[in-house]
Design an enzyme around this catalytic site. Structure first.
Site, PDB file in Angstrom:
ATOM      1  N   LYS A  49      38.805 -30.617 -37.435  1.00  0.00           N
ATOM      2  CA  LYS A  49      40.266 -30.547 -37.338  1.00  0.00           C
ATOM      3  C   LYS A  49      40.905 -31.654 -38.177  1.00  0.00           C
ATOM      4  CE  LYS A  49      40.024 -28.075 -33.078  1.00  0.00           C
ATOM      5  NZ  LYS A  49      39.703 -28.107 -31.673  1.00  0.00           N
ATOM      6  N   GLN A  93      40.872 -31.586 -26.664  1.00  0.00           N
ATOM      7  CA  GLN A  93      39.639 -30.816 -26.868  1.00  0.00           C
ATOM      8  C   GLN A  93      38.953 -30.531 -25.525  1.00  0.00           C
ATOM      9  OE1 GLN A  93      38.734 -29.696 -29.930  1.00  0.00           O
ATOM     10  NE2 GLN A  93      36.988 -28.630 -29.054  1.00  0.00           N
ATOM     11  N   ASP A 116      47.642 -25.229 -29.315  1.00  0.00           N
ATOM     12  CA  ASP A 116      46.482 -24.432 -28.873  1.00  0.00           C
ATOM     13  C   ASP A 116      46.939 -23.126 -28.211  1.00  0.00           C
ATOM     14  OD1 ASP A 116      43.800 -25.115 -29.225  1.00  0.00           O
ATOM     15  OD2 ASP A 116      43.844 -26.693 -27.697  1.00  0.00           O
TER      16      ASP A 116
HETATM   17  N1  GUN Z   1      37.036 -26.201 -27.145  1.00  0.00           N
HETATM   18  C1  GUN Z   1      36.475 -25.164 -27.801  1.00  0.00           C
HETATM   19  N2  GUN Z   1      37.398 -24.485 -28.507  1.00  0.00           N
HETATM   20  C2  GUN Z   1      38.576 -25.117 -28.295  1.00  0.00           C
HETATM   21  C3  GUN Z   1      39.900 -24.903 -28.760  1.00  0.00           C
HETATM   22  O1  GUN Z   1      40.199 -23.973 -29.516  1.00  0.00           O
HETATM   23  N3  GUN Z   1      40.837 -25.776 -28.320  1.00  0.00           N
HETATM   24  C4  GUN Z   1      40.543 -26.791 -27.485  1.00  0.00           C
HETATM   25  N4  GUN Z   1      41.533 -27.597 -27.093  1.00  0.00           N
HETATM   26  N5  GUN Z   1      39.330 -27.018 -27.031  1.00  0.00           N
HETATM   27  C5  GUN Z   1      38.352 -26.196 -27.451  1.00  0.00           C
END
Ligand code: GUN
Length: 279
Positions: A49, A93, A116
């Site tokens: 990211k 996350q 998200d």
């Molecule tokens: N953990 C696995 N995929 C994701 C995601 O798309 N967003 C977040 N916040 N955590 C994750």
């Protein structure tokens, strides 16, 4: 042999477009990413990211908190980020360490910065067809379908998996585009039979080779959301790719299909937030 739906190439194109649009803003879009503890997979995701933000010219802030962080401390950080003028998106996350209530944490993120798309306010907006942030994976899949002129209208769509993050919002987006949608899950009876009716089949389970060739209608579009490792340690999805690509009309590879588009849609959501917040 199926058309390979190239999510990697489309993601690169999307990120280029995001970068270009971001350049026309008075202020650079800003994304804050929070990671708690030492989950190695989460670390990989968070690193990617950061790279995506660099590629798009975004401000990126990372908060790496220790495993012992309390729910109160985490929510307090989120509240500080909620009021920061220069931060347009906040992502925590998942998964979070035991003892932290994930739902409480996601609820603490301002819906206006919930890039998200996990806040119940954004989920609810999707349910009733109002504007809000779309969860990045289903959003990315809809963009893949659009790019390849695959219109769900009137088609039989089967989604395997009912998670809040993928299965449920995926079904809602296909429905919004006038698909006839069935959601299957671990208690579904006659799974293979239902899957064989699908013109568009989306697999989001997390189990190697769970979608075999006998479950796929010849000429179907097959979307593989999963990121698994097989016995040899090789990255693979839910679909028996070598067999299914021989009878599907189009298929997403793993890696290089849905994954890169999920990442690109996070950048897109952050741009959309910045555009909205700057009027
Ligand atoms: N953990 C696995 N995929 C994701 C995601 O798309 N967003 C977040 N916040 N955590 C994750």
């Amino acid at each position: 042999m199926a058309i390979i739906l190239d999510g990697k190439a489309l993601a690169a194109k999307c990120k280029q477009e995001v970068k270009k649009e971001a350049e026309s803003l008075a202020r650079t879009p800003g994304l804050a990413v929070i990671i708690v503890g030492n989950n190695p997979a989460s670390r990989v995701y968070v690193n990617s990211k950061r790279k995506d933000c660099e590629e798009c010219g975004f401000l990126s802030e990372e908060y790496a908190l220790p495993e012992e962080t309390t729910q109160g401390e985490l929510i307090s950080l989120i509240q500080q980020l909620n009021v920061r003028e220069d931060i347009d998106g906040i992502l925590c996350q998942l998964p979070l360490p035991d003892g932290i209530d994930e739902e409480a944490v996601l609820m603490a993120i301002s819906p206006e910065k919930d890039v998200d798309g996990f806040h119940p306010m954004n989920m609810g907006a999707l349910l009733v067809g109002k504007e809000g942030f779309l969860p990045c994976t289903p959003y990315g899949i809809m963009e893949i379908l659009k790019e390849y002129d695959i219109d769900p209208k009137g088609k039989r769509c089967v989604v395997i998996g009912r998670s809040n993050i993928v299965g449920k919002p995926m079904a809602l987006l296909l429905l919004q585009k006038h698909g006839t949608v069935t959601i299957c899950h671990s208690r579904t009876q006659n799974l293979a039979e239902i899957c064989r009716t699908a013109d568009i089949l989306v697999a989001a389970v997390g189990k190697v080779n769970m979608v075999t060739a006998d479950m796929v209608k010849p000429g179907a579009v097959v979307i593989d959301v999963a990121m698994n490792r097989n016995e040899a340690g090789k990255l693979c999805g839910d679909v028996d790719y070598p067999a299914v690509k021989e009878l599907a009309w189009a298929i997403t590879p793993v890696p290089g299909g849905v994954g890169p588009m999920t990442r690109a849609m996070l950048m897109k959501n952050t741009l959309l937030s910045a555009q909205k917040r700057q009027g």
